[in-house]
Motif scaffolding. Sequence first.
Motif, mmCIF file in Angstrom:
data_model
loop_
_atom_site.group_PDB
_atom_site.id
_atom_site.type_symbol
_atom_site.label_atom_id
_atom_site.label_comp_id
_atom_site.label_asym_id
_atom_site.label_seq_id
_atom_site.Cartn_x
_atom_site.Cartn_y
_atom_site.Cartn_z
ATOM 1 N N THR A 240 17.249 -6.529 -46.831
ATOM 2 C CA THR A 240 17.198 -6.872 -45.409
ATOM 3 C C THR A 240 16.362 -8.128 -45.204
ATOM 4 O OG1 THR A 240 17.462 -4.569 -44.722
ATOM 5 C CG2 THR A 240 16.497 -6.080 -43.131
ATOM 6 N N VAL B 4 25.681 -0.987 -46.010
ATOM 7 C CA VAL B 4 25.938 -0.878 -44.568
ATOM 8 C C VAL B 4 24.634 -0.923 -43.777
ATOM 9 C CG1 VAL B 4 26.759 0.688 -42.768
ATOM 10 C CG2 VAL B 4 28.131 0.323 -44.814
ATOM 11 N N VAL B 5 23.596 -0.220 -44.266
ATOM 12 C CA VAL B 5 22.310 -0.226 -43.542
ATOM 13 C C VAL B 5 21.721 -1.638 -43.495
ATOM 14 C CG1 VAL B 5 19.936 0.610 -43.564
ATOM 15 C CG2 VAL B 5 21.809 2.180 -44.042
ATOM 16 N N LEU C 195 23.729 -3.599 -41.024
ATOM 17 C CA LEU C 195 23.418 -3.257 -39.635
ATOM 18 C C LEU C 195 22.130 -3.911 -39.162
ATOM 19 C CD1 LEU C 195 24.341 0.551 -39.588
ATOM 20 C CD2 LEU C 195 25.373 -1.239 -38.167
ATOM 21 N N PHE D 162 22.203 -7.016 -36.702
ATOM 22 C CA PHE D 162 21.596 -6.895 -35.374
ATOM 23 C C PHE D 162 20.599 -8.021 -35.131
ATOM 24 C CE2 PHE D 162 18.110 -5.359 -32.681
ATOM 25 C CZ PHE D 162 18.803 -5.030 -31.532
ATOM 26 N N VAL E 92 27.893 -6.348 -41.425
ATOM 27 C CA VAL E 92 28.086 -4.942 -41.794
ATOM 28 C C VAL E 92 29.292 -4.807 -42.723
ATOM 29 C CG1 VAL E 92 28.513 -2.607 -40.939
ATOM 30 C CG2 VAL E 92 27.080 -4.185 -39.615
#
Length: 541
Positions: A46, A84-85, A88, A92, A110
């Motif tokens: 991330t 996917v996490v 997301l 976002f 995503v």
Amino acid sequence: MIYIQLLQSMSLIALSAYIFNQIVFYKKSFSNNSIGYKLILIIFFTIVSILGTYTGVEINHAIANTRPIGAITAGYVGGPFVGVVVGLISGFQRHSIGGFTALACGISTVVEGLCGGLAKVLSKKKELDPKLGFFTALIAELLQMFIILLITRPFDQALELEKIIALPMILINSIGVVIFINITNNAIDQYNKIGALQAEKALLIAEKTLNYLKQGFNEETSQKIARIIYESNNYKGVFIGNLEGILASYGNTLSTDVLKSVLQRYYISREYKGIFLIENYKEEIFFCIPIYETEKLEMVVGLHMKAEKHMDEYFIQFTKQLSKLLSTQLRMYNLNKAVEQAYLAEYKALRAQIHPHFLFNALNTIASFCRTNPLRAKELIINLSNYFRRTLKREEEFLTLREELDFLNSYLSIENARFGTRLQVNINIPEELMECMVPVFILQPLIENSIKHGILLRPSGGNIDVIVKCVEDKLYFSVEDDGVGMDEDVLKNIFNNPGIGLNNVNERLRLLYGNDSKLNIESAHHIGTKICFFIPKEVRI
């Protein structure tokens, strides 16, 4: 210009790959599927994705960036959930920045994470594949461009944007995924090579100490073992102790009282750890290695280190391997001692399985693979460990055919590594019989006998066929080889020799099931030998 700016941000990917290998791979969490491991991956990738957004190039109120690399790689390394996490969260974050492509970019991130996860699921390879990573990124980026055109309005403005950013982003991000994978794979290879060298060092020590440990741990043998360990590496000194005190020390060690204090501090927690103390205004560092007999701590090997920096991950790996090997040898000594003192068939059968020549040959075979094929050497170490763990732990009298086959495969993997194409073992056991109960170690001595006395006496080697099938209410076992065979005189006296495994198996079958289950042996000189027997069919309830 956009190519140059995106390429400049690629340095972030190389740095990220290096950090990833440091905080994840070298901590031995790389193949771990635990929640903690997945959480580390989510946080790491991330951050990589978000940094990819901020290091991007602003074009026509949109951002050409390397964010997709983090999402795609997250999915490929950690699976669909992780991909996917990460998609997301970083998607976002991209949406929150704004711009007329914000929504499309958030959704596409995503999708890119999901693409990476699907690639991991569909891949048949355990290792990361740069080619698969490239094509996965290529498809993911094409989907991103399609999503931008599908969602972003006005369409004409989105189309003009893609004319500028499509090709550079598709190429740069696909190459970025390949770079990340290659750096990670290179780190894996380097780790395996260093690990193999540590394994080789532990094996050499085990091989040199084997003859001494046959006599047990006493002051005389401990002194010789301490010297062998001291000469294997760059230590200040080595000591060996037990609950009663110091048995031996070698090298530039400290006084016996100091070494005893090290032992006393170690016994508080009994782990693989360094112990620090101050002696004559100098810091002294000892690393203690436990030696177990079953689960009981019997001995401690203390390594007097020159510096704390030498106690890295590779050193810890070496100490654990050395501990397992020396613990196995100590267990062998105690079991052999029990054999000499007790007139029990169980221990006699066990002693017949632990053959020093097999251990010597196995260690030499593994050592030869350490430099040429580190992964193969690691597999053989695991198989040797499984072999002796099952050999030495023999509380149960019976096990399933599946468990017997697992043990047999550990043994055969080492024999196949030793003899290569000269040995071919074919095993035919129907799946429906795998849960049938059989006496422990009933097949391995028969196959070992075929290898030693049949196949290997032929220069070209040969084949062994192992068959298990159901005949009415009984299990039929057959071990047949095309080795040198034997003549009638040798065959008649085959069970009169107490030093071979055939007699051991035959006596166990006779005691368990009666004379009807004894071994039936057929052999012909220069043709081969067939050994077969029946036992009642019993299934684990």
